[in-house]
Design an enzyme around this catalytic site. Structure first.
Site, PDB file in Angstrom:
ATOM      1  CB  CYS A 134      43.886 -14.163 -20.533  1.00  0.00           C
ATOM      2  SG  CYS A 134      43.329 -13.342 -19.048  1.00  0.00           S
ATOM      3  CG  HIS A 160      44.027  -9.808 -23.107  1.00  0.00           C
ATOM      4  ND1 HIS A 160      43.052 -10.544 -23.734  1.00  0.00           N
ATOM      5  CD2 HIS A 160      43.828  -9.967 -21.784  1.00  0.00           C
ATOM      6  CE1 HIS A 160      42.283 -11.116 -22.828  1.00  0.00           C
ATOM      7  NE2 HIS A 160      42.739 -10.781 -21.629  1.00  0.00           N
ATOM      8  CD  GLU A 208      44.346 -10.660 -27.118  1.00  0.00           C
ATOM      9  OE1 GLU A 208      45.509 -10.938 -26.761  1.00  0.00           O
ATOM     10  OE2 GLU A 208      43.369 -10.725 -26.349  1.00  0.00           O
TER      11      GLU A 208
HETATM   12  N1  GLN Z   1      38.923 -14.205 -15.523  1.00  0.00           N
HETATM   13  C1  GLN Z   1      38.820 -15.062 -16.671  1.00  0.00           C
HETATM   14  C2  GLN Z   1      38.710 -16.524 -16.262  1.00  0.00           C
HETATM   15  O1  GLN Z   1      38.853 -16.837 -15.129  1.00  0.00           O
HETATM   16  C3  GLN Z   1      40.025 -14.865 -17.579  1.00  0.00           C
HETATM   17  C4  GLN Z   1      40.057 -13.419 -18.047  1.00  0.00           C
HETATM   18  C5  GLN Z   1      40.575 -13.224 -19.429  1.00  0.00           C
HETATM   19  O2  GLN Z   1      40.734 -14.147 -20.228  1.00  0.00           O
HETATM   20  N2  GLN Z   1      40.758 -11.965 -19.780  1.00  0.00           N
HETATM   21  O3  GLN Z   1      38.452 -17.366 -17.074  1.00  0.00           O
END
Ligand code: GLN
Length: 195
Positions: free
Chosen positions: A81, A178, A180
């Protein structure tokens, strides 16, 4: 039995503890990384989800940006992410600095408000399944980035709504969800195989 691999989890911000648990369950020894020096003690590194803008600021404050890029040029990184946003070649919405290790263009929060956060079942590629075991992969998306394009070295291991969400490039894995946060730890297991 071989000694467990030591895997760092960048622990400046975000959900690093859940990655620590997932790594332990997958048979590795997690270390929470907060300084550049610690990068010398680990076989691979997890970049957790969180807020990429904040992580970038903290990496700058701790003088860790260049050491991190140097580490990733040689050793495996599991980027999840916000971690994918840090590792990308190009970031939009808004434009943001990135390390350029993964040949990916990403749009932050690119799935829009309607599917801001959701849990879905993915059908991973045969390649993924043959290396990790059969079965759909539960994926938790939280304000995820959209991977808009993947460079020639990238192999897409799973997609959602026609967009890549799990990509392998050389020694690295990029995951926009995610892994995890679910009990299925095949993504972490696949990462450990790359160390
Ligand atoms: N929206 C976050 C970002 O732009 C990322 C979201 C996440 O890691 N769950 O950094």
């Amino acid at each position: 039995m071989a000694a467990p691999k030591t895997v760092g989890v960048l622990a400046l911000q975000g959900d690093f503890e859940a990655h620590g648990r997932a790594l332990s369950q997958a048979g590795a020894r997690p270390v929470y990384v907060r300084t550049a020096d610690q990068l010398r003690e680990i076989d691979g590194l997890v970049l957790p989800g969180g807020e990429s803008t904040t992580m970038l600021k903290l990496l700058n404050i701790e003088n860790m940006k260049e050491p991190l890029a140097e580490f990733a040029r040689e050793k495996p990184v599991l980027a999840t992410c916000a971690g994918v946003i840090l590792m990308a070649r190009e970031v939009s919405h808004p434009v943001q600095e990135c390390l350029g290790i993964l040949d990916l263009a990403v749009e932050r929060n690119g799935y829009g408000r309607q599917i801001d956060s959701r849990i879905v079942e993915l059908d991973p590629s045969e390649d993924f399944l043959s290396r990790t075991g059969a079965g759909k992969l539960e994926a938790v998306f939280i304000r995820a980035p959209v991977i808009q394009n993947v460079g020639p070295k990238g192999r897409v291991l799973a997609s959602y709504l026609g967009r890549p969400v799990l990509v392998e490039q050389d020694q690295h894995l990029a995951v926009t969800f995610h892994p995890e946060l679910t009990s299925d730890n095949r993504v972490h297991q696949l990462f450990l195989k790359k160390l």
